[in-house]
Design a protein around this motif. Structure first.
Motif, PDB file in Angstrom:
ATOM      1  N   SER A  45       0.846  -1.204   0.000  1.00  0.00           N
ATOM      2  CA  SER A  45       0.000   0.000   0.000  1.00  0.00           C
ATOM      3  C   SER A  45       0.874   1.244   0.000  1.00  0.00           C
ATOM      4  O   SER A  45       2.082   1.173   0.209  1.00  0.00           O
ATOM      5  N   ALA A  46       0.249   2.392  -0.169  1.00  0.00           N
ATOM      6  CA  ALA A  46       0.961   3.670  -0.086  1.00  0.00           C
ATOM      7  C   ALA A  46       1.370   3.933   1.366  1.00  0.00           C
ATOM      8  O   ALA A  46       0.716   3.480   2.294  1.00  0.00           O
TER       9      ALA A  46
ATOM     10  N   THR B  58      -2.482   8.319   0.628  1.00  0.00           N
ATOM     11  CA  THR B  58      -3.653   8.368  -0.256  1.00  0.00           C
ATOM     12  C   THR B  58      -4.600   9.497   0.166  1.00  0.00           C
ATOM     13  O   THR B  58      -5.118  10.236  -0.674  1.00  0.00           O
TER      14      THR B  58
ATOM     15  N   GLU C 157       1.436   4.211  -4.282  1.00  0.00           N
ATOM     16  CA  GLU C 157       1.935   2.839  -4.199  1.00  0.00           C
ATOM     17  C   GLU C 157       3.243   2.666  -4.976  1.00  0.00           C
ATOM     18  O   GLU C 157       4.031   1.772  -4.677  1.00  0.00           O
TER      19      GLU C 157
ATOM     20  N   PHE D  69      -3.586  -1.786  -5.279  1.00  0.00           N
ATOM     21  CA  PHE D  69      -4.661  -0.789  -5.418  1.00  0.00           C
ATOM     22  C   PHE D  69      -4.835  -0.285  -6.843  1.00  0.00           C
ATOM     23  O   PHE D  69      -5.676   0.556  -7.079  1.00  0.00           O
TER      24      PHE D  69
ATOM     25  N   ARG E 254     -10.840   2.416  -2.192  1.00  0.00           N
ATOM     26  CA  ARG E 254     -10.074   2.473  -0.957  1.00  0.00           C
ATOM     27  C   ARG E 254      -9.862   1.086  -0.357  1.00  0.00           C
ATOM     28  O   ARG E 254     -10.758   0.247  -0.366  1.00  0.00           O
ATOM     29  N   GLY E 255      -8.668   0.864   0.120  1.00  0.00           N
ATOM     30  CA  GLY E 255      -8.361  -0.445   0.694  1.00  0.00           C
ATOM     31  C   GLY E 255      -8.088  -1.503  -0.359  1.00  0.00           C
ATOM     32  O   GLY E 255      -7.998  -2.691  -0.064  1.00  0.00           O
ATOM     33  N   GLY E 256      -7.926  -1.069  -1.625  1.00  0.00           N
ATOM     34  CA  GLY E 256      -7.843  -2.012  -2.729  1.00  0.00           C
ATOM     35  C   GLY E 256      -6.608  -2.906  -2.759  1.00  0.00           C
ATOM     36  O   GLY E 256      -6.581  -3.905  -3.485  1.00  0.00           O
ATOM     37  N   SER E 257      -5.589  -2.580  -1.963  1.00  0.00           N
ATOM     38  CA  SER E 257      -4.382  -3.416  -1.992  1.00  0.00           C
ATOM     39  C   SER E 257      -4.637  -4.835  -1.478  1.00  0.00           C
ATOM     40  O   SER E 257      -3.958  -5.776  -1.890  1.00  0.00           O
ATOM     41  N   ASP E 258      -5.598  -4.983  -0.582  1.00  0.00           N
ATOM     42  CA  ASP E 258      -5.976  -6.335  -0.141  1.00  0.00           C
ATOM     43  C   ASP E 258      -6.404  -7.163  -1.356  1.00  0.00           C
ATOM     44  O   ASP E 258      -6.028  -8.330  -1.505  1.00  0.00           O
TER      45      ASP E 258
HETATM   46  N1  ASP Z   1      -3.573   3.256  -0.503  1.00  0.00           N
HETATM   47  C1  ASP Z   1      -4.934   2.857  -0.768  1.00  0.00           C
HETATM   48  C2  ASP Z   1      -5.833   3.357   0.350  1.00  0.00           C
HETATM   49  O1  ASP Z   1      -5.364   3.926   1.322  1.00  0.00           O
HETATM   50  C3  ASP Z   1      -5.063   1.395  -0.956  1.00  0.00           C
HETATM   51  C4  ASP Z   1      -4.767   0.556   0.265  1.00  0.00           C
HETATM   52  O2  ASP Z   1      -4.204   1.032   1.249  1.00  0.00           O
HETATM   53  O3  ASP Z   1      -5.104  -0.619   0.245  1.00  0.00           O
HETATM   54  O4  ASP Z   1      -7.017   3.161   0.275  1.00  0.00           O
END
Ligand code: ASP
Ligand code: MG
Length: 428
Positions: free
Chosen positions: A41-42, A47, A74, A136, A151-155
């Motif tokens: 992730s970043a 982000t 990222e 992400f 958001r949260g797309g790295s999972d």
């Molecule tokens: N950097 C992106 C976010 O904060 C993706 C991630 O963290 O998974 O949503």
């Protein structure tokens, strides 16, 4: 020797020190003889900061450019992580989402992965390198533009890589030890679960648990990926999320095969309640109301309709939705008040939602009675109730939510002996 995909969240790579700590963890896995692919992730709140910056130069930033901007977060962390690994004497290569073959649809800001073609990743692995992929983000073949997954797309990036590379496990690292029976910041003696089923995890995530993103869990369940949620800051084995027919890796012990009736309690303060008062009790009114709400873009969760008072022929309909959707929904409903013929609207943003989740509910009776009993003894009023096959949710006053969660947690025998350790505590 296994192929391991690891994902590190923003709080795990927040600064140079953290990046070096993560690099060491990755190198340890490599030293143990495994092939390692990392989705990152970043750094920290990058982000959010980029989003803020975009908002300062344009009230509504162009979606294409916003994805160009956000995907850069990222790229920073992936390159730094690869450098840190190099300096430890190991070969590492970083790849953007498009270089990694993350093919998505064209929806900027909320793209869906449609295909993963990790040709370059395989080459790098074959050459003995550790592979680092920017989370992400992806690439659309028709528009030839960069996309982001939401958001949260790295999972989701990590799980999709694990599926495409047929990895043995997808380890998702954050700053909490795994999945708990409740949010330890709300219920201090919550216990870490060794194992949770994917269907329970989906319900927990959909009802307020923040450690794993729903889309990633869904993807894992569909593609048979074993998720292990664990902490960058401890050596705890974390929590395994088991889909149907999956088994724990060799040498890992679960809590025993007997399933507890209730896996956990989720809490959610992010919703509001709207009540439409005095709705004519005739066919078609619910359809009209929820068509209006849907058109406003709101995502409705629970709905309750009362029986109509016999002498008026009118009824009240209440529903919950994300707080951030409420203003739009209220505006849309108010605009159509004459047509629908209701009397008035009430907006309440002081609610809390408590959900009890457990696959054992299918086969055990009395599970809801335990919940209602625990709340009634302490005088907490229930305002709405909804259920699924493996979940019971209630809406209470927001101020009562934490107390309610602790009572219910105790009532189901979920309390641990010790206070849970929350390292940094955001779950990201
Ligand atoms: N950097 C992106 C976010 O904060 C993706 C991630 O963290 O998974 O949503
Ligand atoms: Mg982040």
């Amino acid at each position: 020797m296994a192929l391991i995909v690891q994902k590190y969240g923003g709080s795990s790579v927040a600064d140079a020190e953290s990046i070096k700590r993560v690099a060491k963890r990755i190198v340890d896995a490599r030293r143990a003889g495994h092939d390692v692919v990392v989705a990152v992730s970043a750094m920290g709140d990058t982000t959010d900061e980029l989003l803020d910056l975009a908002g300062q130069v344009a009230p509504i930033p162009a979606p294409r450019e916003l994805d160009m901007l956000l995907s850069s977060g990222e790229r920073i962390s992936m390159a730094l992580l690869a450098m840190a690994i190099h300096s430890m004497g190991f070969e590492a290569r970083s790849f953007t989402g498009s270089q990694a073959g993350m093919i998505t649809d064209a929806t900027h800001g909320a793209a869906r992965i449609v295909d993963v073609t990790p040709v370059r990743l395989r080459e790098a692995l074959d050459e003995g390198a550790i592979v680092i992929v920017a989370g992400f983000q992806g690439f659309n073949r028709d528009t030839r533009d960069i996309t982001t997954l939401g958001r949260g797309g790295s999972d989701t990036t990590a799980v999709a890589l694990a599926a495409a590379l047929n990895a043995d496990v997808c380890e998702i690292y954050s700053d909490v030890d795994g999945i708990f029976t409740a949010d330890p910041r709300v219920v201090p003696n919550a216990r870490k679960l060794d194992v949770v089923s994917a269907e329970e995890m989906l319900e927990l995530a959909a009802n307020g648990a923040k450690v794993l993103y729903i889309r990633a869990v869904e993807y894992a369940r569909r593609h048979g990926v074993l998720i292990n949620a664990r902490s960058t800051f401890s050596s705890s084995a974390g929590t395994f999320v088991l889909g149907e027919g999956m088994s724990l890796p060799e040498g890992v012990e679960g809590e025993g095969m007997e399933e507890p009736i209730v896996a956990g309690v989720a809490t959610d303060l992010s919703q509001a309640k709207i009540t439409v008062i005095g709705v004519p009790d005739v066919p078609g009114k619910a359809a009209e109301i929820f068509k209006i709400v849907a058109k406003s873009g709101a995502n409705v969760d629970m709905i309750v309709q009362n029986v109509s008072a016999a002498n008026t022929g009118r009824t009240d309909i209440s529903f919950t939705l994300p707080k951030s959707d409420a203003a739009q929904a209220l505006k849309a409903l108010a605009a159509d008040q004459q047509d629908v013929g209701f009397a008035s609207l009430v907006h309440d943003d002081q609610i809390g939602k408590l959900s009890v989740v457990g696959a054992g509910m299918r086969t055990h009776s009395g599970v809801s009675a335990t919940l209602f009993e625990a709340l009634s003894i302490s005088g907490i009023n229930i305002e709405m109730i909804s259920t699924s096959e493996i979940r019971i949710s209630v809406v209470v006053r927001g101020d009562d939510l934490a107390a309610a969660a602790r009572l219910v947690h105790t009532a189901y025998g979920l309390d641990g002996d010790v206070e849970a350790v929350v390292h940094a505590g955001t779950g990201r």
